[in-house]
Design an enzyme around this catalytic site. Structure first.
Site, short mmCIF file in Angstrom:
data_model
loop_
_atom_site.label_atom_id
_atom_site.label_comp_id
_atom_site.label_asym_id
_atom_site.label_seq_id
_atom_site.Cartn_x
_atom_site.Cartn_y
_atom_site.Cartn_z
N ASP A 25 0.78 -1.25 0.00
CA ASP A 25 0.00 0.00 0.00
C ASP A 25 0.81 1.30 0.00
O ASP A 25 0.41 2.28 0.67
CB ASP A 25 -0.96 0.01 1.20
N GLU A 73 -4.60 -0.87 -1.40
CA GLU A 73 -5.91 -0.94 -0.73
C GLU A 73 -6.85 0.02 -1.44
O GLU A 73 -6.50 1.17 -1.72
CB GLU A 73 -5.79 -0.52 0.75
N LYS A 130 -6.65 -4.89 -3.18
CA LYS A 130 -7.27 -5.57 -2.03
C LYS A 130 -8.28 -4.63 -1.39
O LYS A 130 -8.01 -3.45 -1.22
CB LYS A 130 -6.20 -6.01 -1.04
N LYS A 133 -7.56 -4.88 4.81
CA LYS A 133 -6.24 -4.57 5.35
C LYS A 133 -5.24 -5.67 5.01
O LYS A 133 -4.10 -5.40 4.65
CB LYS A 133 -6.31 -4.38 6.87
N VAL A 158 3.30 0.21 4.20
CA VAL A 158 2.58 0.94 5.25
C VAL A 158 1.17 0.40 5.40
O VAL A 158 0.58 -0.12 4.45
CB VAL A 158 2.53 2.44 4.90
N THR A 159 0.60 0.58 6.57
CA THR A 159 1.28 0.99 7.79
C THR A 159 1.67 -0.27 8.57
O THR A 159 1.01 -1.29 8.47
CB THR A 159 0.39 1.88 8.69
N CYS A 163 -1.94 -2.66 7.78
CA CYS A 163 -1.92 -3.58 6.63
C CYS A 163 -0.70 -4.48 6.58
O CYS A 163 -0.79 -5.63 6.13
CB CYS A 163 -2.11 -2.80 5.33
N GLN A 203 8.47 -13.75 21.46
CA GLN A 203 8.11 -15.15 21.71
C GLN A 203 8.73 -16.10 20.68
O GLN A 203 8.08 -16.99 20.15
CB GLN A 203 6.59 -15.32 21.71
C1 C5J Z 1 -2.96 0.49 5.59
C2 C5J Z 1 -4.71 1.67 6.75
N1 C5J Z 1 -2.46 0.32 4.38
N2 C5J Z 1 -3.90 2.06 7.72
N3 C5J Z 1 -4.22 0.98 5.67
O1 C5J Z 1 -2.31 0.24 6.59
O2 C5J Z 1 -5.87 1.94 6.78
#
Ligand code: C5J
Length: 225
Positions: A25, A73, A130, A133, A158-159, A163, A203
């Site tokens: 994204d 996205e 897509k 997320k 990102v972020t 996502c 972990q």
């Molecule tokens: C992504 C969002 N790409 N933060 N989307 O992380 O809405």
């Protein structure tokens, strides 16, 4: 030839022929003023630090012959794939589908939906649209990866906590080994970025590995023996 780089919680190994780079994204809608990220009240400049590391990683992945996948996205112009719960979360006027300076917010085909020019896909690279997320949900990503025999993923974009994390969790559950490239990811909230990375490698690597781009790039640049 197997490549290896230092990561947390331990070394990450991969065969370039069975490894993909997924850049999540890196779209104008998230990184530029007037897009979806800004409509949600975020400081989009927080994401800019990931651009140069992503570009370097992309160049190294291309040179090493990795499968390269860029995700975006966004939604259909008629918004039939956008759940009302997602649509109505922003105030009217700043919602998905509303007009903005880069076209309709988070809608496929609009300028804001494009990947930023610094990371523009080249011919032959997969561009995966897509609606959610995670990059596996409601897409053919798993099919694409399995058809290529892919088993390891380098993940950037990102972020970090939304996502990127969702995609890594989805990939991990499907049996893919995922290395998140820390400085090639970013969040509007630096503290969420740090926490998200820590959760991934905690972990014993509960759902992945974390490493800086320099380590991954050095491994990608190794010449085959
Ligand atoms: C992504 C969002 N790409 N933060 N989307 O992380 O809405």
């Amino acid at each position: 030839m197997l490549r290896r780089f230092e990561a947390l919680p331990g070394a990450f190994t991969f065969d370039p022929a069975r490894c993909a780079l997924i850049i999540i994204d890196m779209q104008r809608d998230f990184l530029e003023p007037g897009g979806f990220g800004a409509a949600l009240g975020n400081d989009v400049t927080q994401l800019h630090r990931a651009i140069a590391p992503c570009a370097a990683l992309l160049a190294a992945a291309r040179a090493a012959g990795l499968l390269v996948i860029h995700t975006r996205e966004g939604h259909r112009p008629d918004l039939t794939d956008c759940p009302p719960a997602k649509l109505t979360r922003s105030p009217p006027g700043l919602r998905i589908g509303d007009p903005g300076p880069m076209g309709r917010i988070l809608v496929r085909g609009e300028a804001g939906h494009d990947i930023i020019p610094e990371l523009a896909p080249t011919l032959g690279e997969v561009v995966l649209d897509k609606p959610g997320k995670g990059a596996f949900w409601a897409t053919d990503l798993e099919n694409i990866l399995r058809n290529r025999g892919t088993e390891a993923l380098l993940v950037a974009g990102v972020t970090t906590e939304v996502c990127v994390s969702t995609t890594v969790r989805e990939g991990n559950d499907r049996g893919f080994r995922c290395a998140v490239i820390s400085d090639a990811c970013a969040s509007y909230f630096p503290e969420f970025h740090a926490a998200a990375l820590a959760m991934i490698h905690a972990q014993g690597g509960i759902f992945g590995w974390v490493a800086p781009s320099a380590a991954a790039i050095a491994a990608l640049e190794e010449s085959p023996a």
